[in-house]
Design an enzyme around this catalytic site. Structure first.
Site, PDB file in Angstrom:
ATOM      1  N   ASP A  81      46.327  46.901  48.749  1.00 48.53           N
ATOM      2  CA  ASP A  81      47.393  46.679  47.762  1.00 48.53           C
ATOM      3  C   ASP A  81      48.699  46.398  48.497  1.00 48.53           C
ATOM      4  O   ASP A  81      49.006  47.046  49.503  1.00 48.53           O
ATOM      5  CB  ASP A  81      47.621  47.953  46.932  1.00 48.53           C
ATOM      6  CG  ASP A  81      46.561  48.139  45.863  1.00 48.53           C
ATOM      7  OD1 ASP A  81      45.618  47.332  45.797  1.00 48.53           O
ATOM      8  OD2 ASP A  81      46.682  49.110  45.100  1.00 48.53           O
TER       9      ASP A  81
ATOM     10  N   ASP B 293      48.707  45.522  34.048  1.00 45.12           N
ATOM     11  CA  ASP B 293      47.793  46.218  34.962  1.00 45.12           C
ATOM     12  C   ASP B 293      47.392  47.566  34.338  1.00 45.12           C
ATOM     13  O   ASP B 293      47.421  47.722  33.104  1.00 45.12           O
ATOM     14  CB  ASP B 293      48.460  46.348  36.342  1.00 45.12           C
ATOM     15  CG  ASP B 293      47.448  46.448  37.477  1.00 45.12           C
ATOM     16  OD1 ASP B 293      46.820  47.522  37.614  1.00 45.12           O
ATOM     17  OD2 ASP B 293      47.264  45.470  38.222  1.00 45.12           O
TER      18      ASP B 293
ATOM     19  N   ASP C 112      39.289  46.072  38.393  1.00 44.49           N
ATOM     20  CA  ASP C 112      39.434  46.892  39.595  1.00 44.49           C
ATOM     21  C   ASP C 112      38.107  47.576  39.931  1.00 44.49           C
ATOM     22  O   ASP C 112      37.129  47.431  39.179  1.00 44.49           O
ATOM     23  CB  ASP C 112      40.560  47.917  39.347  1.00 44.49           C
ATOM     24  CG  ASP C 112      41.289  48.283  40.628  1.00 44.49           C
ATOM     25  OD1 ASP C 112      40.707  48.137  41.725  1.00 44.49           O
ATOM     26  OD2 ASP C 112      42.451  48.726  40.533  1.00 44.49           O
TER      27      ASP C 112
ATOM     28  N   ARG D 230      40.669  40.047  45.145  1.00 47.08           N
ATOM     29  CA  ARG D 230      41.464  40.770  46.123  1.00 47.08           C
ATOM     30  C   ARG D 230      40.562  41.116  47.295  1.00 47.08           C
ATOM     31  O   ARG D 230      39.470  41.645  47.106  1.00 47.08           O
ATOM     32  CB  ARG D 230      42.025  42.033  45.464  1.00 47.08           C
ATOM     33  CG  ARG D 230      43.188  41.764  44.498  1.00 47.08           C
ATOM     34  CD  ARG D 230      44.482  41.550  45.271  1.00 47.08           C
ATOM     35  NE  ARG D 230      44.608  42.612  46.257  1.00 47.08           N
ATOM     36  CZ  ARG D 230      44.899  43.882  45.969  1.00 47.08           C
ATOM     37  NH1 ARG D 230      45.178  44.232  44.747  1.00 47.08           N
ATOM     38  NH2 ARG D 230      44.922  44.796  46.920  1.00 47.08           N
TER      39      ARG D 230
END
Ligand SMILES: *[C@@H]1O[C@H](CO)[C@@H](O)[C@H](O)[C@H]1NC(C)=O
Ligand SMILES: *[C@@H]1O[C@H](CO)[C@@H](O)[C@H](O)[C@H]1NC(C)=O
Ligand SMILES: *[C@@H]1O[C@H](CO)[C@@H](O)[C@H](O)[C@H]1NC(C)=O
Length: 424
Positions: A226, A87, A165, A222
């Protein structure tokens, strides 16, 4: 009871959506026909970059090599956990003079291509993180302005999975930006599974994401917050998916998956019951099963839950149906259900309340949406134990421990020829 009838109606609608989901136009790169399984640094290792203070847990090639070896030695790869993904926080703070991305050279002294080769040599696939905006969430260079160059870099490193992201960008630009990145990835000719954060930021901003466009662009995405290392976090994400399942499930299926975020099993926050619950519910949701745990210190019980073959089979079922919350009962008990191939159906009943004693639950088979066949055979999901045969007019009774434990079971029709009486 009216509520029961209502639930059955919902269930039938679900079956219809599932059988027609191939009409949803979706990304056609041939990847992730089943929910991805793997390991990702973020939840457990975050952005630890001081390798002097934390030599064993800082984001580095040493950490990735060690965890990759353990994915193989511990039987995780054999169970299906095949991607190892870095990540945020692997990058150098500036691009190289030619504008290309480069890793932090202290923490990744051999370079990303060599690390990728090593991961591949173990039989695993290699994933990495970037961000659509000017900078990643932790402040490293983002891909904006370098989409084509960065896609080529990833392909040259044999990156099999890109998590992109959405920090430090204009949310409105995602609708063109993420498809542009997918075009750039596709143009490299190297197959790269594409994980998008596009809807997560739009949902938080109370915009309505265009899931049709998202499923056309991304292999997984997503949708929401989170995940953190706590039951509260797991449970709140689960509730969000239940509350929004009608909007999400039509876009879920082979090659394109909603993603409620990582499994946090094996860390500091979940009890054994809550760990069973996350594994069972993520399997019912056909969610990506992405671990984020230190495989050097994981307990045997957590490892057993993560490696449970039956739960993995439910998660990886070829229909790829996203399970749904079909019942809410007294005591905050909720029941989730997922159709499987061969006319099987998997269920999970969750008891989230912390009030001491186990709860007894009785549910009519009709309220579980069962009624196409005369008789059903019931099996416990974790161990495969036969739990009995029930007529479709019967009631099924069981007990669940409190504080976030589950009763997970699956059923199959007890047809005379018993053609489905093989284990999952
Ligand atoms: C970052 O990149 C610069 C210039 O390319 C280089 O001089 C520096 O050593 C690198 N630092 C790290 C930590 O990788
Ligand atoms: C690129 O897209 C085309 C059309 O959707 C698809 O057939 C092909 O497999 C893709 N190639 C890669 C490398 O993703
Ligand atoms: C959503 O995206 C699709 C393309 O994938 C497009 O045809 C449709 O018009 C978009 N819907 C809205 C509301 O923008």
């Amino acid at each position: 009871m009216k509520w029961g009838e209502h639930v059955v109606v919902c269930f039938i609608v679900l079956v219809c959506l599932c059988s027609y989901k191939q009409h949803v136009s979706s990304l056609d790169n041939g990847l992730l026909r089943q929910p991805p399984m793997g390991w990702l640094t973020w939840q457990r290792f975050r952005c630890v970059t001081d390798c002097q203070a934390d030599p064993d847990t800082c984001i580095s090639e040493k950490l990735i090599r060690t965890q990759a070896q353990l994915l193989v030695q511990g039987g995780y790869l054999a169970a299906g956990y095949e991607y190892i993904i870095i990540d945020d926080c692997w990058l150098n703070g500036t691009r190289a003079p030619d504008g290309s991305l480069q890793p932090d050279n202290k923490r990744f002294p051999s370079g990303i291509a060599a690390l990728s080769d090593y991961v591949h040599s173990l039989g695993l696939k290699f994933g990495i993180y970037e961000d659509y905006g000017t900078e990643t969430c932790a402040g490293y260079p983002g891909v904006l302005g370098h989409l084509v160059q960065d896609a080529k870099t990833f392909a040259s490193w044999k990156v099999d999975y890109l998590k992109l992201d959405g920090c430090n960008a204009d949310i409105k630009d995602y609708d063109t930006g993420y498809p542009a990145m997918e075009d750039a990835l596709n143009a490299t000719g190297y197959p790269i599974a594409f994980s998008c954060s596009w809807p997560a930021y739009q949902e938080s901003a109370k915009m309505k994401p265009n899931y049709s466009a998202i499923a056309h662009t991304c292999n997984l995405w997503r949708n929401w917050d989170d995940i953190d290392d706590s039951w509260d976090s797991v449970y709140s994400i689960l509730q969000w998916f239940g509350d929004n399942q009608d909007r999400l499930s039509p876009f879920h299926g082979p090659g394109h998956w909603n993603d409620p975020d990582m499994l946090v099993i094996g860390n500091f926050g979940l009890s054994p019951g809550q760990s069973r619950a996350q594994m069972a519910l993520w399997s019912i949701m056909a969610a990506p099963l992405i671990l984020s745990v230190d495989l050097r210190t994981i307990s045997d019980w957590a490892r057993d839950i993560i490696l449970n073959k039956n739960l993995i089979a439910i998660n990886q079922d070829p229909l790829g149906a996203m399970g749904r919350r079909i019942l809410k009962l007294s005591g905050s008990v909720e029941v989730w259900s997922k159709p499987l191939q061969d006319d099987r159906v998997a269920f999970v009943a969750l008891y989230p309340e912390p009030y001491g004693t186990p709860i007894h639950v009785s549910i009519k088979l009709s309220d579980l949406g069962l009624g196409r066949y005369q008789d059903y055979d019931f099996f416990e999901s974790f161990y495969g134990d036969f739990l009995g045969r029930h007529h479709y007019t019967d009631t099924y009774s069981f007990t669940i421990n409190p504080a976030g434990d589950v009763h997970a079971f699956y059923v199959e029709s007890a047809v005379p020829e018993k053609r489905f009486r093989k284990k999952l």
